[in-house]
Design a protein around this motif. Structure first.
Motif, PDB file in Angstrom:
ATOM      1  N   GLN A 141      -1.260  -3.514   6.485  1.00 51.42           N
ATOM      2  CA  GLN A 141      -0.818  -2.303   5.788  1.00 51.42           C
ATOM      3  C   GLN A 141      -1.605  -1.066   6.191  1.00 51.42           C
ATOM      4  N   PHE A 142      -2.700  -1.270   6.938  1.00 51.65           N
ATOM      5  CA  PHE A 142      -3.513  -0.116   7.351  1.00 51.65           C
ATOM      6  C   PHE A 142      -3.726  -0.135   8.858  1.00 51.65           C
ATOM      7  N   CYS A 143      -3.789   1.056   9.429  1.00 52.66           N
ATOM      8  CA  CYS A 143      -4.010   1.191  10.871  1.00 52.66           C
ATOM      9  C   CYS A 143      -5.474   0.853  11.170  1.00 52.66           C
ATOM     10  N   SER A 144      -5.715  -0.013  12.165  1.00 53.09           N
ATOM     11  CA  SER A 144      -7.095  -0.415  12.449  1.00 53.09           C
ATOM     12  C   SER A 144      -7.848   0.699  13.187  1.00 53.09           C
ATOM     13  N   ARG A 145      -7.143   1.719  13.684  1.00 55.92           N
ATOM     14  CA  ARG A 145      -7.799   2.842  14.351  1.00 55.92           C
ATOM     15  C   ARG A 145      -8.104   3.985  13.365  1.00 55.92           C
ATOM     16  N   SER A 146      -7.061   4.407  12.577  1.00 55.93           N
ATOM     17  CA  SER A 146      -7.244   5.581  11.707  1.00 55.93           C
ATOM     18  C   SER A 146      -7.605   5.216  10.263  1.00 55.93           C
ATOM     19  N   GLY A 147      -7.332   3.983   9.881  1.00 55.04           N
ATOM     20  CA  GLY A 147      -7.568   3.562   8.497  1.00 55.04           C
ATOM     21  C   GLY A 147      -6.485   4.036   7.539  1.00 55.04           C
ATOM     22  N   GLN A 148      -5.476   4.742   8.065  1.00 50.00           N
ATOM     23  CA  GLN A 148      -4.388   5.264   7.224  1.00 50.00           C
ATOM     24  C   GLN A 148      -3.360   4.154   6.947  1.00 50.00           C
ATOM     25  N   PRO A 149      -2.606   4.270   5.818  1.00 57.66           N
ATOM     26  CA  PRO A 149      -1.547   3.270   5.586  1.00 57.66           C
ATOM     27  C   PRO A 149      -0.489   3.326   6.691  1.00 57.66           C
ATOM     28  N   THR A 150      -0.035   2.164   7.143  1.00 58.55           N
ATOM     29  CA  THR A 150       1.046   2.117   8.140  1.00 58.55           C
ATOM     30  C   THR A 150       2.373   2.022   7.390  1.00 58.55           C
ATOM     31  N   LYS A 151       3.470   2.386   8.090  1.00 59.84           N
ATOM     32  CA  LYS A 151       4.780   2.374   7.437  1.00 59.84           C
ATOM     33  C   LYS A 151       5.693   1.404   8.182  1.00 59.84           C
ATOM     34  N   LYS A 195       8.487  -3.913  12.816  1.00 55.12           N
ATOM     35  CA  LYS A 195       7.256  -3.234  13.272  1.00 55.12           C
ATOM     36  C   LYS A 195       6.693  -2.373  12.158  1.00 55.12           C
ATOM     37  N   ARG A 196       5.445  -1.895  12.343  1.00 51.92           N
ATOM     38  CA  ARG A 196       4.830  -0.918  11.449  1.00 51.92           C
ATOM     39  C   ARG A 196       4.241   0.186  12.319  1.00 51.92           C
ATOM     40  N   VAL A 197       4.302   1.411  11.822  1.00 49.65           N
ATOM     41  CA  VAL A 197       3.808   2.547  12.604  1.00 49.65           C
ATOM     42  C   VAL A 197       2.773   3.304  11.778  1.00 49.65           C
ATOM     43  N   CYS A 198       1.723   3.766  12.470  1.00 48.58           N
ATOM     44  CA  CYS A 198       0.740   4.622  11.797  1.00 48.58           C
ATOM     45  C   CYS A 198       1.254   6.057  11.901  1.00 48.58           C
ATOM     46  N   PRO A 199       1.550   6.728  10.777  1.00 47.43           N
ATOM     47  CA  PRO A 199       2.110   8.083  10.853  1.00 47.43           C
ATOM     48  C   PRO A 199       1.153   9.088  11.495  1.00 47.43           C
ATOM     49  N   SER A 200      -0.169   8.840  11.419  1.00 43.43           N
ATOM     50  CA  SER A 200      -1.090   9.855  11.940  1.00 43.43           C
ATOM     51  C   SER A 200      -1.264   9.778  13.459  1.00 43.43           C
ATOM     52  N   ILE A 251       0.563   4.847  16.492  1.00 39.24           N
ATOM     53  CA  ILE A 251       0.357   3.485  17.029  1.00 39.24           C
ATOM     54  C   ILE A 251       1.373   2.555  16.372  1.00 39.24           C
ATOM     55  N   ILE A 252       2.020   1.704  17.204  1.00 41.67           N
ATOM     56  CA  ILE A 252       3.015   0.763  16.669  1.00 41.67           C
ATOM     57  C   ILE A 252       2.389  -0.633  16.623  1.00 41.67           C
ATOM     58  N   TYR A 253       2.554  -1.286  15.503  1.00 37.40           N
ATOM     59  CA  TYR A 253       2.076  -2.669  15.356  1.00 37.40           C
ATOM     60  C   TYR A 253       3.288  -3.592  15.253  1.00 37.40           C
ATOM     61  N   TYR A 254       3.307  -4.639  16.050  1.00 38.14           N
ATOM     62  CA  TYR A 254       4.405  -5.624  16.014  1.00 38.14           C
ATOM     63  C   TYR A 254       3.893  -6.946  15.425  1.00 38.14           C
ATOM     64  N   SER A 288       0.833  -1.218   0.000  1.00 37.26           N
ATOM     65  CA  SER A 288       0.000   0.000   0.000  1.00 37.26           C
ATOM     66  C   SER A 288       0.857   1.253   0.000  1.00 37.26           C
ATOM     67  N   SER A 289       2.039   1.166   0.635  1.00 37.82           N
ATOM     68  CA  SER A 289       2.871   2.354   0.784  1.00 37.82           C
ATOM     69  C   SER A 289       3.761   2.576  -0.438  1.00 37.82           C
TER      70      SER A 289
END
Ligand SMILES: NC(=O)C1=CN([C@@H]2O[C@H](COP(=O)(O)OP(=O)(O)OC[C@H]3O[C@@H](n4cnc5c(N)ncnc54)[C@H](O)[C@@H]3O)[C@@H](O)[C@H]2O)C=CC1
Ligand SMILES: [Mg+2]
Length: 352
Positions: free
Chosen positions: A167-177, A184-189, A192-195, A115-116
């Motif tokens: 690939q997407f944050c479950s809170r904001s719906g934005q693409p994670t990086k 890990k992946r982080v939501c830029p907005s 939130i860190i996803y492991y 997605s990114s």
């Protein structure tokens, strides 16, 4: 490779002349690669890359085994340019380990869309011709991989799979990086860190002292019987999960429980398999199969199980019926549990 370490004591730092072992320096290096994007990017210059296409690893056929080819960064850049893509795609790769000499190993999937990035899936058959190999589903290749390669490919496939699904944050719906290593992946907005996650699964070989209990699901290959397995529920200990799963699936209560070993298992999603031996009370051995979970379950004698371990998917005669009976492959922890049980019972099963 070895390092001298610096230790801190009461706010002061001392140089310690203890030589760190190769294992410790390798572990510390891997930690650094996960924490520092620049170090990880630099490690790619001298690293090796394993290639996947839609989660299937690139393998080359040798006589009896699959070989797992690796590529350098420059080989990978050449390949991508040949297929009209720039080297930025390499940022989608994930770190899967390193050698004792600190050569970092990465895995990259050329079939998944990220997605990114704007990278499209690359054509599978053209890539196979170019790379002189085939992208083969990992499950199908299991029997022809050595344990070191399979463990590395298990890690790689699980990490690539996890990134593909997060690939997407479950809170904001934005693409994670993702970070460079892919740890890990982080939501830029919202930061939130996803492991990467694994689900704990218990697997238990139940014995009544002389026989062991094996079961099969309708989805298993024909004739395959295995130990009882099940996902841990939220809030459960391993012991509670083992007792519940055995009660749920075959209607038996356990008496004793002993931990054996654990294994990472990538199918269908990452699981941490926690393997145990267990016994039922003598005389309390009547099975009531839960047909919503299992197709069949039965007690097997030492002789039957020992024979099945030696055999590869052939047939045995049981109760005047011919039916297939085989046990899971060597790489599966279920095989190890069954083998341990057979070895333990070998002496007691000798004729007087
Ligand atoms: N490496 C090995 O030796 C072996 C590995 N396994 C693995 O163990 C796993 C669990 O075994 P099963 O008997 O299928 O489990 P199970 O007895 O818990 O039944 C599966 C059901 O549990 C539910 N479930 C609860 N939590 C779940 C989660 N986190 N993910 C998926 N489903 C969940 C679903 O309804 C699913 O249909 C399987 O994925 C299988 O691949 C199984 C046998 C041998
Ligand atoms: Mg089960």
């Amino acid at each position: 490779m070895a390092l001298y370490c610096r230790i801190a004591f009461r706010g002061k730092s001392f140089c310690c002349y203890r030589l760190l072992s190769t294992y410790v320096t390798k572990t510390r290096y891997l930690f650094e690669l996960k924490e520092d994007d620049d170090v990880c990017r630099k490690a790619q210059q001298t690293g090796a890359f394993y290639l996947f296409h839609s989660l299937a690893p690139l393998l080359q056929t040798s006589e009896h085994q699959y070989l797992v080819p690796r590529f350098s960064l420059s080989e990978l850049e050449r390949l991508l340019s040949k297929f009209g893509q720039n080297a930025q795609r390499i940022e989608d790769s994930v770190l899967i380990g390193c050698s004792e000499q600190h050569e970092a190993w990465f895995a990259l999937d050329l079939g998944l869309n990220s997605s990114s990035s704007t990278h499209a899936s690359l054509p599978k058959s053209e890539m196979e011709t170019e790379l002189k190999g085939s992208f083969i589903e990992l499950r199908k290749a299991l029997f022809q991989l050595n344990p070191v390669d399979s463990s590395l490919l298990f890690t790689a496939q699980s990490l690539l799979h996890w990134h593909d699904g997060h690939q997407f944050c479950s809170r904001s719906g934005q693409p994670t990086k993702k970070n460079m290593a892919g740890s890990k992946r982080v939501c830029p907005s919202n930061k939130i860190i996803y492991y990467p996650q694994m689900a704990p699964v218990v697997i238990t070989l139940v014995s009544d002292g002389t026989r062991c209990l094996l079961a099969r699901q309708s989805s298993f290959p024909k004739g395959l019987y295995s130990a009882l397995a099940g996902f841990c529920d939220m809030g459960e200990s391993v012991e509670e999960a083992v007792r519940r799963e055995v009660a749920e699936e075959v209607g038996l209560e356990l008496e004793r429980l002993q931990y054996s070993a654990s294994q990472h298992w990538p199918f269908p999603n990452s699981s941490l398999m926690i393997a145990c031996h267990a016994t039922v009370k003598p005389g309390q051995t009547e099975i009531q199969v839960n047909l919503r979970e299992l197709e069949a379950a039965a007690w097997f004698s030492y002789a039957e199980v020992a024979a099945a371990l030696k055999r590869k998917g052939t047939y045995i005669q049981q109760q005047n019926q011919s039916f297939p009976f085989s046990v899971p492959p060597k790489l599966a922890i279920a095989h190890q549990l069954i083998k341990e049980w057979v070895e333990k019972h070998a002496c007691s099963s000798l004729p007087d």
